[in-house]
Scaffold this active site. Structure first.
Site, PDB file in Angstrom:
ATOM      1  N   GLU A 302       0.821  -1.220   0.000  1.00 60.47           N
ATOM      2  CA  GLU A 302       0.000   0.000   0.000  1.00 60.47           C
ATOM      3  C   GLU A 302       0.853   1.268   0.000  1.00 60.47           C
ATOM      4  O   GLU A 302       0.647   2.191   0.783  1.00 60.47           O
ATOM      5  CB  GLU A 302      -0.952   0.001   1.206  1.00 60.47           C
ATOM      6  CG  GLU A 302      -1.924  -1.166   1.194  1.00 60.47           C
ATOM      7  CD  GLU A 302      -2.958  -1.141   2.294  1.00 60.47           C
ATOM      8  OE1 GLU A 302      -2.705  -0.521   3.336  1.00 60.47           O
ATOM      9  OE2 GLU A 302      -4.029  -1.746   2.108  1.00 60.47           O
ATOM     10  N   ASP A 381      -8.660  -8.521   4.117  1.00 59.42           N
ATOM     11  CA  ASP A 381      -8.473  -7.378   5.013  1.00 59.42           C
ATOM     12  C   ASP A 381      -9.655  -7.214   5.966  1.00 59.42           C
ATOM     13  O   ASP A 381     -10.457  -6.297   5.789  1.00 59.42           O
ATOM     14  CB  ASP A 381      -8.311  -6.099   4.162  1.00 59.42           C
ATOM     15  CG  ASP A 381      -7.809  -4.928   4.979  1.00 59.42           C
ATOM     16  OD1 ASP A 381      -7.294  -5.148   6.083  1.00 59.42           O
ATOM     17  OD2 ASP A 381      -7.951  -3.788   4.503  1.00 59.42           O
ATOM     18  N   GLU A 409     -13.119  -1.414  11.466  1.00 59.58           N
ATOM     19  CA  GLU A 409     -12.963  -0.720  10.185  1.00 59.58           C
ATOM     20  C   GLU A 409     -14.044  -1.093   9.170  1.00 59.58           C
ATOM     21  O   GLU A 409     -14.679  -0.226   8.583  1.00 59.58           O
ATOM     22  CB  GLU A 409     -11.575  -1.017   9.615  1.00 59.58           C
ATOM     23  CG  GLU A 409     -11.366  -0.429   8.235  1.00 59.58           C
ATOM     24  CD  GLU A 409      -9.999  -0.727   7.650  1.00 59.58           C
ATOM     25  OE1 GLU A 409      -9.122  -1.263   8.355  1.00 59.58           O
ATOM     26  OE2 GLU A 409      -9.807  -0.410   6.458  1.00 59.58           O
TER      27      GLU A 409
END
Ligand code: GCV
Length: 835
Positions: A302, A381, A409
């Site tokens: 990332e 994720d 998240e």
């Protein structure tokens, strides 16, 4: 006299209001318990034999907790001769002052609790293997008392599953927190460590109480100044606050630091100047923080740089840093989260899920013994449902830690209640059958399966300055549960939950049963209305990962694809025809996943591409299952408020109201999710809902169909996130109105207004019936939680409901909206349902 007696009786019969509570004490409230008699054998005197800050923390905590819960004063003494009748806190070295120890072999950080009576002296011993063990023993005793459970009558030992029990905080030095949903950082502000670190000290206490022994204080996307000499001095202040609690500090570091901070021409991990730089930097850190725990490294992921820049492997990079830490006893947690976020969607073999295994399995055995690979529990994720990562079975000569995410998240960002322990248990209990033997993930990360020296658990916590740490009072069960599982992954979900509930909310049986029941199935419920059958959370992955945004996952480089088209849906990850990901699992498990008939339904779309009409094991088609699950999940979310309301008066008003507000929000947002996902599936598949619910909302009046004064319709993007894909907005500063004539049969109704609430403004609304006010409100919620969002969509859509409204045919309903700043008082629809 008579009146005084009456008054007395009245006072007695009135429920005593629970004391105010801002949530800051979490499960360490030490509320007085009702039956104190069973703890009468605990002497009032606490004798602490050691004198380190941790010894004293254990003694002070016992004094504080027992005094408060048992309602009698406990005193602390350091006099060993004072111990004739006492609670004695000691560890293996300090205890020898009063007892002769024979063959005591406690594992590190463990404790033994129990009474020891000799003649007239009655001692209750809290014996730690070391100071941390004392602390954990003290907290265990307090937990037993707080939950009104019996204390040991003979020595009882507790020991941790594994040495690494850390939390990661993704805090930035400017005070923001990546994926943090509970305010700003407790550690940093404005580029520095905060001057007031009281909350850090309190956090250390909370963490110690659940056996956590390490905190990585800064974001894995590490600030490049992290290793500057100035910052190291500042980090030392954090370490000072945490040390009494046996919690060691670690830092996330960027591999380019030798170049950026050290001004070397390279950060090639095998370059001798780079190696020397790491050594001198690590030496410098240990001078400032003698108990420094080590580094967490995110690299080649990332946008973070990494060893690939020099054609070096993660092992070469991790080892270079680990060798510098080794003399000091520090470790490297190198993250397995290495993947290419520029994948080619048109390449049917491309698969992000493969990345962890592909990048690391060939390196097995090549890491220094003080390197641990930190592996996210699933291969993508932290989605609402993923299979366990196949990397766990592939690294048999390397220590590993499982990374779990406490901060929600992809799971409602602490605006939805999602109790995660059942999900984590399913990951930890998953048996990978490595080498055709029982190898549950928990035993792999404990180092047991493959006989590794290190290993353990890392939880991404992201607590913030909100008084209650994680924003949603229910979310603290996840932090608590993470610590408990890291200590003992064999603990049952219900045991963890019940203990948390009692400590956090009290032992009233109605309260305990109601909260346990609300939490117990909340992951399943959230999964039902956000992403079924292993498809992942159908959130807007290009934005805040909060509300629905279904196609955001497709046709981009991030690789969270589900490859939907008019015929079918799901990633073909089979070896036979797909990406081959399934072949990364050991053969017994791979065989189960490879066959569409044996693959568990809850992972079907993760592993296979199937027609919408594929029939699941329960006899439903995929698409009908998606419709039904979304309606069922959203319906369950509607029950949270009335179930919670049964606790009114039984718990303190502060936390009651805070939770009520969040449950009310969740109920509305669950409907946004339900409608977005089901409408999207119906459109994509062209298969109607057998029950005719999807796209058919007879109780709704679309804002764009009402008579507007000033309000104008706009298209909402993505289309599925507003009813009829449209909202109305008001661009007149003085306000606009929407009016509609009602034709409801006479009766009592709930009226809900679905509107959009941006960060950029506080629009004012009011609702009238035949000119008489029903209610007014201000759109001032900070949704979505993470950042500013100024569009009508699945993040900002929210609702308010007015119950008990009496209607008759011919009534006129009018909604007034006054915009504020760039928020144009946007409205989606009004829904009127029979009470
Ligand atoms: C800290 C996901 C999150 C990122 C996070 C990353 C990671 O991509 O969205 O915010 O970065 O995981 O775990 O490194």
């Amino acid at each position: 006299m008579f009146f005084r007696r009456i008054l007395g009786l009245l006072l007695l019969s009135t429920a005593i209001p629970a004391r105010a509570d801002d949530g800051s004490q979490a499960w360490l409230r030490y509320a007085p318990i009702t039956d104190t008699t069973r703890y009468a054998t605990l002497p009032n005197k606490i004798v602490v034999l050691g004198n380190t800050p941790t010894d004293l923390a254990a003694a002070n905590e016992l004094q504080r907790g027992l005094t408060s819960m048992l309602g009698r004063p406990f005193t602390i003494s350091h006099q060993t001769e004072d111990n004739t009748s006492a609670i004695v806190i000691a560890n293996l070295s300090t205890l020898s002052k009063i007892f002769t120890l024979s063959g005591n072999k406690l594992p590190p950080e463990s404790y033994t609790l129990g009474p020891k009576t000799e003649g007239a002296s009655h001692r209750f011993i809290v014996l730690g293997a070391d100071a941390r063990g004392e602390l954990y023993g003290a907290f265990h005793l307090l937990e037993l008392v707080g939950t009104e459970r019996p204390i040991p009558t003979k020595p009882t030992t507790g020991f941790p599953s594994s040495p690494i029990r850390w939390v990661n905080q993704w805090d930035n030095l400017d005070g923001t927190i990546e994926r943090g949903y509970a305010g700003r950082s407790i550690f940093f502000d404005n580029g520095h460590v905060r001057s007031d670190l009281t909350r850090v000290h309190d956090y250390g206490r909370l963490l110690a109480s659940i056996g956590i022994n390490g905190v990585t204080v800064n974001n894995v996307n590490s600030d490049l100044r992290t290793l500057s000499s100035d910052m190291i001095v500042e980090f030392a202040r954090i370490a000072d606050q945490l040390r009494p609690w046996g919690v060691r500090v670690s830092l996330s570091v960027d591999l380019s630091s030798p170049q950026v901070v050290g001004h070397l021409p390279t950060f090639d991990p095998v370059d001798p100047t780079v190696i020397a730089w790491w050594q001198s930097k690590v030496d410098e850190i240990y001078k400032a923080i003698p108990d420094f725990a080590g580094f967490v490294i995110k690299a080649d992921s990332e946008g973070r740089v990494g060893p690939s820049q020099y054609h070096r492997t993660p092992a070469e990079a991790a080892n270079a840093v680990a060798r510098a830490l080794k003399p000091h006893g520090g470790i490297v947690l190198y993250r397995g989260f290495v993947y290419n976020n520029h994948l080619d969607y048109n390449d049917l073999k491309a698969d992000r899920a493969r990345a962890g295994y592909d990048n690391f399995h060939a390196l097995d055995g090549k890491f220094e013994p003080n390197v641990v690979i930190q592996v996210k529990h699933g291969p993508i994720d932290f989605q609402v449902r993923e299979p366990v990562s196949p990397l766990f079975a592939a690294l048999q000569h390397t220590s590993q830690a499982i990374e779990l995410q406490i901060t929600q998240e992809y799971l409602g960002q602490q605006r939805h209640m999602v109790f995660l322990v059942p999900m984590w248990k399913s990951m930890l209990d998953a048996d990978l059958r490595a080498n055709n033997q029982g190898t549950p993930v928990k035993e792999i990360v404990e180092g047991k399966s493959f006989h590794q020296p290190l290993g353990g658990f890392v939880g991404v916590a992201n607590v913030g300055l909100d008084a209650n740490w994680l924003h949603h009072p229910m979310a603290m069960a996840n932090l608590y549960g993470f610590g408990k599982l890291a200590w003992d992954p064999n603990l049952a979900t219900d045991q963890i939950l019940d203990t948390w509930t009692r400590l956090t909310w009290g032992n009233n049986p109605t309260v305990v049963a109601t909260i346990n029941e609300l939490q117990r199935h909340s992951w399943h419920t959230y999964e039902q209305y956000t992403g079924n059958l292993g498809i992942g959370t159908l959130t807007n992955i290009l934005s805040y990962h909060f509300g629905p945004g279904i196609e955001s996952a497709e046709r981009n480089g991030w690789g969270q694809w589900f490859r939907a088209d008019a015929q079918g849906i799901g990633m073909d990850r089979t070896v036979a025809t797909g990406t081959g990901y399934i072949g990364q699992y050991p053969p017994e498990l791979a065989k189960v996943y490879e066959n569409v008939n044996t693959c568990p339904d809850d992972l079907l779309l993760f592993m296979h591409h199937v027609p919408y009409t594929h029939v699941l094991h329960d006899g439903k088609t995929v698409v009908q299952y998606v419709y039904d699950a979304h309606y069922e999940g959203a319906a369950t979310a509607q029950t949270y408020v009335p179930r919670w309301q049964t606790l009114h008066g039984l718990i303190d008003d502060d936390r009651y109201n805070e939770t009520l507000k969040l449950f009310t929000y969740q109920a509305g947002h669950a409907i946004v999710w339900r409608d977005a996902v089901t409408r999207w599936f119906q459109k994509e598949s062209s298969v109607p809902d057998k029950q005719g619910r999807v796209g058919n909302y007879p109780n709704r009046i679309e804002a764009e169909n009402m008579t507007a004064e000033g309000y104008t319709p706009i298209d909402v993007k993505p289309w599925e996130t507003a009813s009829n894909s449209k909202a109305t907005v008001c661009n007149q500063p003085t306000g606009c109105t929407l009016t509609t004539a009602l034709d409801k049969p006479a009766g009592t109704y709930n009226i809900s207004v679905q509107y959009f609430d941006f960060w950029s403004g506080k629009s004012k609304f009011s609702l009238d019936l035949n000119g008489q006010p029903i209610g007014n409100w201000i759109a001032d919620d900070t949704l979505p939680p993470a950042r500013a969002e100024n569009q009508p969509n699945g993040d900002t859509s929210t609702r308010i409901t007015f119950p008990n409204i009496i209607l008759k045919p011919g009534d006129t309903l009018t909604l007034h909206g006054i915009p504020d700043n760039t928020e144009p008082a946007p409205v989606d629809y009004i829904e009127i349902t029979k009470q």
